[in-house]
Design an enzyme around this catalytic site. Structure first.
Site, PDB file in Angstrom:
ATOM      1  N   LYS A  22       0.833  -1.211   0.000  1.00  0.00           N
ATOM      2  CA  LYS A  22       0.000   0.000   0.000  1.00  0.00           C
ATOM      3  C   LYS A  22       0.862   1.253   0.000  1.00  0.00           C
ATOM      4  O   LYS A  22       0.616   2.184  -0.765  1.00  0.00           O
ATOM      5  CB  LYS A  22      -0.941  -0.031   1.208  1.00  0.00           C
ATOM      6  CG  LYS A  22      -1.861   1.173   1.286  1.00  0.00           C
ATOM      7  CD  LYS A  22      -3.124   0.864   2.048  1.00  0.00           C
ATOM      8  CE  LYS A  22      -2.942   0.861   3.548  1.00  0.00           C
ATOM      9  NZ  LYS A  22      -2.708   2.208   4.109  1.00  0.00           N
ATOM     10  N   SER A  23       1.866   1.301   0.858  1.00  0.00           N
ATOM     11  CA  SER A  23       2.716   2.504   0.929  1.00  0.00           C
ATOM     12  C   SER A  23       3.386   2.771  -0.411  1.00  0.00           C
ATOM     13  O   SER A  23       3.450   3.913  -0.883  1.00  0.00           O
ATOM     14  CB  SER A  23       3.805   2.310   1.988  1.00  0.00           C
ATOM     15  OG  SER A  23       3.232   2.262   3.264  1.00  0.00           O
ATOM     16  N   ARG A  27       2.826   5.884  -3.410  1.00  0.00           N
ATOM     17  CA  ARG A  27       3.977   6.672  -3.874  1.00  0.00           C
ATOM     18  C   ARG A  27       4.171   6.559  -5.381  1.00  0.00           C
ATOM     19  O   ARG A  27       4.664   7.489  -6.026  1.00  0.00           O
ATOM     20  CB  ARG A  27       5.224   6.257  -3.091  1.00  0.00           C
ATOM     21  CG  ARG A  27       5.190   6.793  -1.634  1.00  0.00           C
ATOM     22  CD  ARG A  27       6.124   6.038  -0.717  1.00  0.00           C
ATOM     23  NE  ARG A  27       6.246   6.598   0.618  1.00  0.00           N
ATOM     24  CZ  ARG A  27       5.378   6.421   1.627  1.00  0.00           C
ATOM     25  NH1 ARG A  27       4.295   5.690   1.441  1.00  0.00           N
ATOM     26  NH2 ARG A  27       5.579   6.974   2.812  1.00  0.00           N
ATOM     27  N   GLY A  96      -4.651   8.207   5.567  1.00  0.00           N
ATOM     28  CA  GLY A  96      -3.705   9.132   6.192  1.00  0.00           C
ATOM     29  C   GLY A  96      -2.520   9.405   5.289  1.00  0.00           C
ATOM     30  O   GLY A  96      -2.007  10.523   5.234  1.00  0.00           O
ATOM     31  N   ARG A 124      -8.055  12.524  12.729  1.00  0.00           N
ATOM     32  CA  ARG A 124      -6.628  12.193  12.878  1.00  0.00           C
ATOM     33  C   ARG A 124      -5.770  13.468  12.930  1.00  0.00           C
ATOM     34  O   ARG A 124      -6.082  14.460  12.270  1.00  0.00           O
ATOM     35  CB  ARG A 124      -6.203  11.249  11.744  1.00  0.00           C
ATOM     36  CG  ARG A 124      -6.968   9.935  11.884  1.00  0.00           C
ATOM     37  CD  ARG A 124      -6.560   8.918  10.896  1.00  0.00           C
ATOM     38  NE  ARG A 124      -5.203   8.469  11.112  1.00  0.00           N
ATOM     39  CZ  ARG A 124      -4.571   7.628  10.298  1.00  0.00           C
ATOM     40  NH1 ARG A 124      -5.183   7.175   9.222  1.00  0.00           N
ATOM     41  NH2 ARG A 124      -3.340   7.244  10.560  1.00  0.00           N
ATOM     42  N   GLN A 171       4.837   9.191   7.307  1.00  0.00           N
ATOM     43  CA  GLN A 171       3.940  10.161   6.674  1.00  0.00           C
ATOM     44  C   GLN A 171       4.438  11.577   6.909  1.00  0.00           C
ATOM     45  O   GLN A 171       4.440  12.407   6.001  1.00  0.00           O
ATOM     46  CB  GLN A 171       2.510   9.969   7.182  1.00  0.00           C
ATOM     47  CG  GLN A 171       1.922   8.640   6.723  1.00  0.00           C
ATOM     48  CD  GLN A 171       0.515   8.397   7.225  1.00  0.00           C
ATOM     49  OE1 GLN A 171      -0.045   9.192   7.966  1.00  0.00           O
ATOM     50  NE2 GLN A 171      -0.055   7.270   6.834  1.00  0.00           N
ATOM     51  N   ASP A 321       1.796  -1.116  11.938  1.00  0.00           N
ATOM     52  CA  ASP A 321       0.487  -1.546  11.433  1.00  0.00           C
ATOM     53  C   ASP A 321       0.189  -3.011  11.773  1.00  0.00           C
ATOM     54  O   ASP A 321      -0.949  -3.469  11.611  1.00  0.00           O
ATOM     55  CB  ASP A 321       0.412  -1.353   9.912  1.00  0.00           C
ATOM     56  CG  ASP A 321       0.430   0.123   9.527  1.00  0.00           C
ATOM     57  OD1 ASP A 321       0.120   0.973  10.378  1.00  0.00           O
ATOM     58  OD2 ASP A 321       0.759   0.425   8.364  1.00  0.00           O
ATOM     59  N   LYS A 348      -4.341   5.928  14.794  1.00  0.00           N
ATOM     60  CA  LYS A 348      -4.467   5.236  13.501  1.00  0.00           C
ATOM     61  C   LYS A 348      -5.935   5.286  13.052  1.00  0.00           C
ATOM     62  O   LYS A 348      -6.717   6.066  13.559  1.00  0.00           O
ATOM     63  CB  LYS A 348      -3.943   3.806  13.636  1.00  0.00           C
ATOM     64  CG  LYS A 348      -2.430   3.748  13.893  1.00  0.00           C
ATOM     65  CD  LYS A 348      -1.666   4.317  12.715  1.00  0.00           C
ATOM     66  CE  LYS A 348      -0.160   4.292  12.948  1.00  0.00           C
ATOM     67  NZ  LYS A 348       0.559   4.960  11.877  1.00  0.00           N
ATOM     68  N   ARG A 352      -6.164   2.031  18.113  1.00  0.00           N
ATOM     69  CA  ARG A 352      -5.906   0.584  18.051  1.00  0.00           C
ATOM     70  C   ARG A 352      -5.501  -0.017  19.394  1.00  0.00           C
ATOM     71  O   ARG A 352      -5.478  -1.246  19.515  1.00  0.00           O
ATOM     72  CB  ARG A 352      -4.879   0.264  16.960  1.00  0.00           C
ATOM     73  CG  ARG A 352      -5.475   0.424  15.575  1.00  0.00           C
ATOM     74  CD  ARG A 352      -4.506   0.032  14.467  1.00  0.00           C
ATOM     75  NE  ARG A 352      -5.145   0.203  13.164  1.00  0.00           N
ATOM     76  CZ  ARG A 352      -4.489   0.389  12.025  1.00  0.00           C
ATOM     77  NH1 ARG A 352      -3.165   0.428  12.027  1.00  0.00           N
ATOM     78  NH2 ARG A 352      -5.148   0.527  10.894  1.00  0.00           N
TER      79      ARG A 352
HETATM   80  C1  S3P Z   1       2.593   4.904   6.133  1.00  0.00           C
HETATM   81  C2  S3P Z   1       3.156   5.251   7.330  1.00  0.00           C
HETATM   82  C3  S3P Z   1       2.652   4.799   8.629  1.00  0.00           C
HETATM   83  C4  S3P Z   1       1.701   3.623   8.496  1.00  0.00           C
HETATM   84  C5  S3P Z   1       0.705   3.829   7.392  1.00  0.00           C
HETATM   85  C6  S3P Z   1       1.416   4.011   6.059  1.00  0.00           C
HETATM   86  C7  S3P Z   1       3.175   5.411   4.871  1.00  0.00           C
HETATM   87  O1  S3P Z   1       1.954   5.866   9.247  1.00  0.00           O
HETATM   88  O2  S3P Z   1       1.031   3.390   9.723  1.00  0.00           O
HETATM   89  O3  S3P Z   1      -0.170   2.716   7.309  1.00  0.00           O
HETATM   90  O4  S3P Z   1       2.841   4.886   3.790  1.00  0.00           O
HETATM   91  O5  S3P Z   1       4.018   6.328   4.944  1.00  0.00           O
HETATM   92  P1  S3P Z   1       2.673   6.919  10.215  1.00  0.00           P
HETATM   93  O6  S3P Z   1       3.604   7.732   9.400  1.00  0.00           O
HETATM   94  O7  S3P Z   1       1.561   7.745  10.792  1.00  0.00           O
HETATM   95  O8  S3P Z   1       3.379   6.098  11.253  1.00  0.00           O
END
Ligand code: S3P
Length: 434
Positions: A22-23, A27, A96, A124, A171, A321, A348, A352
């Site tokens: 997902k991350s 990107r 987020g 958030r 993030q 996560d 989150k 959680r």
């Molecule tokens: C993510 C960073 C994490 C993670 C989120 C995805 C990202 O969040 O929990 O699911 O893709 O950069 P945080 O930066 O708030 O820790």
């Protein structure tokens, strides 16, 4: 929203390829949009969160073509300075990552933007990005003056700065680095522990000049402004955060063996593998290789008798996560597991600490929430229950795993929230269970 009932399983066996990370998928869209020329990605994650990112960039004039069946996406980037003002609010859904990373990009544009998302996103904390962006000269305001979405961003020339983030958050770090693309000089951000480094790896691959170093203060990433980014071809690795559910399911269920193909094992993400080792779990990595700057491997997992452990410190960002599903493994392990230094769990998609505690308590587990984690007394049998997912995809999937070893059936409320990161989750789980 729909409920889903999960029956106990006597074994979990077979082979599976989990969806793309997902991350990294987020990107691909963002960096592809800012690059010159086309970016093609395969094994892209077509989930609700990534579709939110695509929709935002489409509104800013970027053409994105998807082939959902084949997992292919093409982004037709127009360079760093070609985004267009959206004529309506940029809707980031539940994501987020979309909200915080896009804010960094929007802060340096020549136009104004408003962005907001669903009920969870609107709770958030955004101060963590508003503060550093403001220090770079950005004009970013919370419409309701509560440091949450909707955010109104008046784009302008940004100034390079040397910033510190009090939290280890990819993030926040990525938001600052993306804003740094539009600054007048070098921008740096130092975080207390190393969070996932996909932005540093990928953006360098697109042509940005990024330096990562360990300093006395922490982990520092710096970026030079105004690079020429070039479109790339990217194979997105399988998401270890999705693989985590099958790793846990195979470990806690007797007579189980699961091979999960092509999982990203970037050390800033693979903390769950360390926890499994510490708990005495049987996990092997096979065919380790590099996929475009990200390490991947096949993960072979067999049923194991687990014991409790301590999960804390710099390991936390590498499995943030996965902590709900680590709590599920802990419930099936002998002895006590302590999770600490994880106050970030409270902010989150749901709180959680609270949602994981409620889920496991409902199933009969002895679990105590703390200010920065949980204490789980494992080893007692669990029973099926009615579980509130709090519309949080990771709570729903963790509950489904916990249900496999419980006595009697478990019903998960609002179970379709798994669409956020893993639309095929229940079908994939069922294909391994017997
Ligand atoms: C993510 C960073 C994490 C993670 C989120 C995805 C990202 O969040 O929990 O699911 O893709 O950069 P945080 O930066 O708030 O820790």
């Amino acid at each position: 929203m729909m409920n889903r009932t999960i029956q106990p399983s006597s074994s979990v066996r077979g082979e599976i390829a989990v969806p793309g990370d997902k991350s990294i998928s987020h990107r691909v869209i963002m960096f592809g949009a800012l690059a010159e020329g086309r970016t093609d990605a395969s094994h892209f994650l077509m989930s609700a969160d990534c579709l939110s990112t695509i929709a935002c960039f489409e509104k800013m004039g970027i053409r994105v073509e998807t082939d959902p069946e084949a997992g292919l996406v093409s982004v037709y980037g127009k360079g760093l300075h070609a985004l267009q003002k959206s004529d309506s609010l940029l809707y980031t859904g539940n994501s987020g990552t979309t909200t915080r990373l896009i804010s960094g990009i929007l802060a340096g544009q020549t136009f104004d933007s408003v962005l907001s998302g669903d009920a969870s996103i609107c709770k958030r904390p955004m101060r963590r990005i508003m503060d550093p962006l403001s220090r770079m000269g950005a004009d970013i305001r919370s419409e309701n003056e509560n440091e949450c979405c909707p955010l109104r961003i008046h784009g302008q020339q940004l100034h390079g700065a040397d910033l510190t983030s009090p939290v280890a958050s990819a993030q926040v770090k990525s938001c600052i680095l993306l804003a740094g693309l539009y600054a007048d000089k070098r921008t740096s951000v130092t975080e207390p522990a190393l969070s996932r480094d996909h932005t540093e790896r990928m953006l360098s691959g697109f042509g940005a000049k990024i330096l990562s170093e360990k300093t006395n203060e922490g982990y520092k990433a710096s970026i030079e402004p105004d690079p020429m980014l070039k479109g790339q071809t990217i194979l997105v690795p399988g998401d270890i955060s999705s693989a985590a559910y099958f790793i846990a399911a195979a470990l806690i269920t007797p007579r189980s063996e699961v091979l999960i193909r092509n999982v990203g094992i970037n050390p800033t993400r693979a903390g769950i593998l360390e926890v499994v080792r510490r708990m005495g779990g049987n996990v092997e990595l096979l065919n380790e290789k590099d996929a475009g700057g990200e390490p991947v491997a096949d993960v072979l997992v067999r049923s194991s008798s687990l014991h409790g452990t301590e999960i804390e410190g710099e390991l936390i960002p590498a499995l943030i996560d996965e902590l709900p599903v680590c709590a599920v493994m802990a419930a099936y392990a002998q002895g006590r597991t302590v999770i600490r230094d994880a106050a970030e769990l409270k902010v989150k998609e749901s709180d959680r600490i609270s949602s994981t505690t409620q889920m496991l308590r409902a199933m009969g587990c002895d679990i105590t929430p703390t200010d920065d984690g949980m204490i789980i007394e494992g080893g007692a049998p669990l029973h099926g229950a009615l579980i509130d997912s709090f519309k949080d995809h990771r709570i729903a999937m963790s509950a489904a795993v916990a249900a496999l070893g419980a006595e009697g059936e478990t019903t998960i409320q609002d179970a379709d929230c798994v669409d956020i990161s893993y639309p095929q989750f229940y079908a994939d789980l069922a294909s391994l269970c017997s």
